[in-house]
Structure formats: C-alpha cells, structure tokens
Design an enzyme around this catalytic site. Structure first.
Site, mmCIF file in Angstrom:
data_model
loop_
_atom_site.group_PDB
_atom_site.id
_atom_site.type_symbol
_atom_site.label_atom_id
_atom_site.label_comp_id
_atom_site.label_asym_id
_atom_site.label_seq_id
_atom_site.Cartn_x
_atom_site.Cartn_y
_atom_site.Cartn_z
ATOM 1 N N ASP A 124 3.313 -4.248 7.863
ATOM 2 C CA ASP A 124 2.163 -3.468 7.820
ATOM 3 C C ASP A 124 0.997 -4.522 7.809
ATOM 4 O OD1 ASP A 124 -0.094 -2.518 6.889
ATOM 5 O OD2 ASP A 124 0.583 -1.720 4.909
ATOM 6 N N CYS A 131 -4.758 2.534 -3.645
ATOM 7 C CA CYS A 131 -3.678 3.173 -3.068
ATOM 8 C C CYS A 131 -2.444 2.015 -3.077
ATOM 9 C CB CYS A 131 -3.739 3.475 -1.542
ATOM 10 S SG CYS A 131 -5.137 4.677 -1.315
ATOM 11 N N LYS A 176 -10.295 -0.734 10.616
ATOM 12 C CA LYS A 176 -10.571 -1.768 9.827
ATOM 13 C C LYS A 176 -10.913 -3.304 10.719
ATOM 14 C CE LYS A 176 -7.276 -0.388 6.457
ATOM 15 N NZ LYS A 176 -7.797 0.176 5.123
ATOM 16 N N HIS A 213 0.990 -1.204 -0.088
ATOM 17 C CA HIS A 213 -0.044 -0.037 0.133
ATOM 18 C C HIS A 213 0.891 1.202 0.045
ATOM 19 C CE1 HIS A 213 -2.587 2.949 1.845
ATOM 20 N NE2 HIS A 213 -3.689 2.213 1.578
ATOM 21 N N GLN A 250 -4.193 -5.312 7.065
ATOM 22 C CA GLN A 250 -5.231 -6.187 6.423
ATOM 23 C C GLN A 250 -5.119 -7.466 7.142
ATOM 24 O OE1 GLN A 250 -7.551 -5.304 4.760
ATOM 25 N NE2 GLN A 250 -7.001 -3.324 3.711
HETATM 26 N N1 C6P Z 1 -6.176 0.413 2.722
HETATM 27 C C1 C6P Z 1 -7.932 -0.070 1.401
HETATM 28 O O1 C6P Z 1 -9.220 0.283 0.993
HETATM 29 P P1 C6P Z 1 -4.873 3.766 7.172
HETATM 30 O O2 C6P Z 1 -5.578 4.529 6.056
HETATM 31 O O3 C6P Z 1 -3.668 4.283 7.778
HETATM 32 O O4 C6P Z 1 -5.936 3.202 8.100
HETATM 33 O O5 C6P Z 1 -4.637 2.348 6.230
HETATM 34 C C2 C6P Z 1 -3.581 2.420 5.235
HETATM 35 C C3 C6P Z 1 -3.217 1.031 4.693
HETATM 36 C C4 C6P Z 1 -2.025 0.381 4.959
HETATM 37 N N2 C6P Z 1 -1.649 -0.712 4.565
HETATM 38 C C5 C6P Z 1 -2.573 -1.739 3.942
HETATM 39 C C6 C6P Z 1 -2.187 -2.780 3.457
HETATM 40 C C7 C6P Z 1 -3.950 -0.984 3.773
HETATM 41 O O6 C6P Z 1 -4.858 -1.731 3.102
HETATM 42 C C8 C6P Z 1 -4.256 0.164 4.199
HETATM 43 C C9 C6P Z 1 -5.682 1.060 3.631
HETATM 44 C C10 C6P Z 1 -7.705 0.733 2.375
HETATM 45 O O7 C6P Z 1 -7.375 -0.795 0.832
HETATM 46 C C11 C6P Z 1 -7.689 2.110 2.323
HETATM 47 S S1 C6P Z 1 -6.748 2.928 0.921
#
Ligand code: C6P
Length: 406
Positions: free
Chosen positions: A195, A361, A221, A118, A198
């Site tokens: 990270d 993203c 999430k 991401h 997910q």
């Molecule tokens: N992915 C998706 O629709 P934040 O925004 O900081 O809570 O998470 C960022 C992020 C980082 N790593 C991974 C693997 C992610 O999937 C995400 C967030 C969302 O896939 C929003 S773009």
C-alpha cells in the site's frame, strides 16, 4: 531552478487563503498546472477514449495512454501492461483481494498484514480470509513504530500466501522495511502487496527494487485530482487473474453465453475510463519530478523537526512513533492531556489551521497504542516554517481555550 517558495505560488488555494493546511496525508493540494491540464483536456480533446474512430476520441485515448506510460516510468520503469488505472488506493487493493486473493488463498492458508494498516489494507484481507477459511496474522511494531526482523520472520511462514503491508503508515509516518519483508516473504513463496498511498507522494518509488508484486497508490495525495488511482501488478500475475469488474471495454469478444477478455491492462479497466484525471495525474508526476525528491525530503524533514521540537516543549503533549523527525515522512500524530483530539482540531480550525483528528481509518493501530483517537499534522513540501510556528502557537493555547489554566 525554482525555490520551494516559487512552487508554493502555484497553489492558488494556499496563496489566496489564510489557512494553514496540515492535512496533506488525507489529500494534498493541486498546483495550477494540474488544474489547467485537466481543464484543457475537457476544453480541447474530450471524447470517450478507447472507442471512437474520430480525432477527439483518438486524442483522448492518446492522452490516457501517455499518462499510463508516465506512471509506468514513475514506479520504476515497468511495462504499461502492468499499470491499471483505478479510482484510488482502496479500489486498487480491493481489486487484488477480490481477484488474486480469492483465486489463490485456500483453507488453512495465512495472510500476513500489520496492525498499522489503513482499513483499506485490512478489510479486503478480512474478506478473503473469511470467505476462504484462511487466517489473518498481524505483525506488530515496537514503540518507535518499527516492525523488527524477529517480528516479520516469526509471522511470515510456509503457510503465508500473501503479505500486505503499508509502505508508510498514515498514523506513525514510519517507513516500513518493505524490501526486507518482501525478500523474506518471497523466500517463503508468498506474494507481496504494498500500500503506497503515503509513500508515492514523498519518495522515489521503484516497485522492482522494493520487491512489490502489487503496489497501490492514489493520485489525490500527490497533487492529482480525486478519483484517479493506480495499481501496479506483475505481468505474470495479472495475466492469470480474473477480471475485477466486467462490462464495456474490458472484452475481446462477447456471445450470448460467454466472453473473452481484452489484453492487459484493459482487462481490468471496465467502463468509461477517467482519462481527464489520468492526464491530471501525469501532470502531477511531472510537477513532483520538477520539485525533486531531494528537495521534498529535505523540506519535510526540516519542517517536521521544527514541529516536533516545538511540541516536545509542551509537557502535556504526547507524540507517537519515532523520536527522529527523519522517520516521520512529514506525519506527526499526537495527543494533548485532557483534551479530546476532535476538540484540538476544532479549536485550531477557529484559527484556520487544518489538521486531522480521529482514528485515521486505522482502528486496530489505535487499539494497539491504547488511544481511541489522536490528532495528526501532516506536511508537504509547500508548507513553510512560518506555518509551523502558527500551528505551534495555536497548539500552545488549546488547553487554555478548553478551560485549563494558562
Ligand atoms: N488515508 C488519511 O487521512 P484512498 O482513500 O483510497 O485514496 O486511500 C486510502 C488509504 C490507504 N492506505 C493508506 C496508508 C492511507 O493513508 C489511505 C488514506 C487518508 O490518512 C484518508 S483516511
């Protein structure tokens, strides 16, 4: 023991609305228990935590620190000194990059990430590499989304200082072999940043077993409020790191010229903390445990199988990643020949079906798989087979709506 149907009843937004919500990888829904916990915090013991010497403030502090203790247990039984509350995964990863990354990486070093990351696990490392004259090296997956042993062993070398890897890809749904990658990276003397945005909502996390030196995830999430995230960091690393943000509450003593910093983890939590949402995160963890990871995995696999089998019957649909529903973590990314993914999403929205469309993203991955944009359905344990059937029924009509013959 409750059935999954009983759990669904806790989600007013799902029960009262007539929407099929398949965008859980973007953010999950929250059960009443989480909403009540946050609301009760503000109704019953709201005051600025960690500061006041009166009952409400001390109770707010206690709630906040209790939440930290639960998170420490949730990630595998680590010390509370190793749990830093942030806003989200993005902030957690930036914290590591701006402190540990900039302090550690030198000219000529290498930082290894994967092309599936991401943007939140790419841009911070681009910044470190640029500022320090280091090289950013990308591991690439095969067709099924798997990073092979040959691949990571060829990219992680004696020059590698940091390996930053997503536990589960938000596009392919694949679970990366983090444990194996971490063991190899450690043998080369590198530090491992994971990270977990997910993975934390779907599977049991044990940061020590994984070999993560840092592990980042977002509350929103996994049924907690938006605005609370976590960074786990190994104590010996955190102790030697500079603070990320500076100001109130992260200090021990301040003079006109200088300051000494608070003990861990407060050194990394400048300003008024988000105690209300930390309480919500604690409640979400309790809820998640009550549902049970076995139930979550079983239900997600059952739904993903049904969804992938249904999509596979449509000759104009292409599914990305593994053919095995078990390897998708509830995430199914696909395209429909001749229809832009934004149109797929809009057509589905007309029938109250919510999915995500775009680059998710993860633009380097999009370039790698040769798709500018894709559609993505992402499931959680509270979704149902009936919802999958509604989704499949609407998908089968998308090309017709867009002007192709029936
Ligand atoms: N992915 C998706 O629709 P934040 O925004 O900081 O809570 O998470 C960022 C992020 C980082 N790593 C991974 C693997 C992610 O999937 C995400 C967030 C969302 O896939 C929003 S773009």
């Amino acid at each position: 023991m409750s059935t999954l149907g009983d759990f669904r009843k806790d989600f007013d937004i799902l029960v009262n609305g007539d929407y099929v919500y398949f965008d859980n990888a973007a953010t999950s829904q929250r059960p009443r228990q989480v909403l009540d916990a946050v609301s009760n915090f503000y109704k019953e013991r709201n005051a600025n935590p960690l500061r006041g010497l009166y009952d409400w403030s001390m109770q707010a502090t206690e709630s906040y620190e209790d939440a930290r203790a639960l998170v420490a247990d949730f990630v595998g039984g680590v010390s509370t000194e190793e749990i830093i509350f942030t806003r989200n995964t993005t902030e957690s990863l930036n914290l590591v990059a701006y402190t540990y990354g900039l302090d550690t990486v030198k000219e000529g070093d290498e930082i290894v990430i994967s092309v599936m990351e991401h943007h939140s696990n790419i841009l911070p490392w681009q910044m470190v590499a640029r500022k320090r004259g280091a090289k950013l090296v990308y591991m690439e997956p095969d067709e099924e989304g798997t990073i092979s042993k040959e691949e990571y062993e060829s990219k992680i070398t004696d020059k590698t200082k940091i390996v930053a890897i997503g536990h589960v890809s938000n596009v392919m749904g694949v679970t990366n072999p983090v444990k194996e990658i971490a063991a190899y990276a450690h043998a080369k003397g590198a530090t491992v940043v994971v990270d977990g945005a997910q993975s934390a909502p779907h599977m049991k996390i044990d940061v020590k077993d994984l070999g993560a030196d840092f592990f980042a995830f977002s509350g929103h999430k996994m049924m907690a409020p938006m605005g609370i995230g976590v960074l786990y960091g190994r104590k010996d690393l955190l102790l030697n790191m500079s603070p990320f943000l500076t100001g109130g509450e992260m200090i021990e003593y301040v003079t006109r010229e200088d300051a000494t910093y608070a003990e861990l983890p407060h050194k990394f939590e400048a300003g008024t903390v988000n105690a209300g949402d930390a309480v919500g995160l604690a409640e979400a963890i309790k809820y998640l445990r009550n549902v049970g990871y076995d139930n979550i995995e079983e239900q997600e696999e059952k739904l993903t199988r049904r969804l992938m089998e249904g999509l596979s019957k449509l000759p104009y649909v292409k599914i990305y990643g593994s053919k095995d529903p078990k390897k998708h973590c509830g995430i199914v990314t696909f395209t429909i020949d001749g229809v832009h993914p934004h149109d797929i999403s809009s057509v589905l929205n007309d029938d109250h079906v919510c999915i995500r469309a775009g680059h998710h993203c993860a633009q380097p991955l999009m370039q790698f798989i040769g798709a500018g944009s894709t559609a993505r359905a992402s499931l959680y344990f509270y979704n149902t087979e009936e919802e999958v059937d509604i989704f499949l029924d609407k998908i089968a009509k998308v090309r017709e709506v867009m002007g192709y013959g029936a």
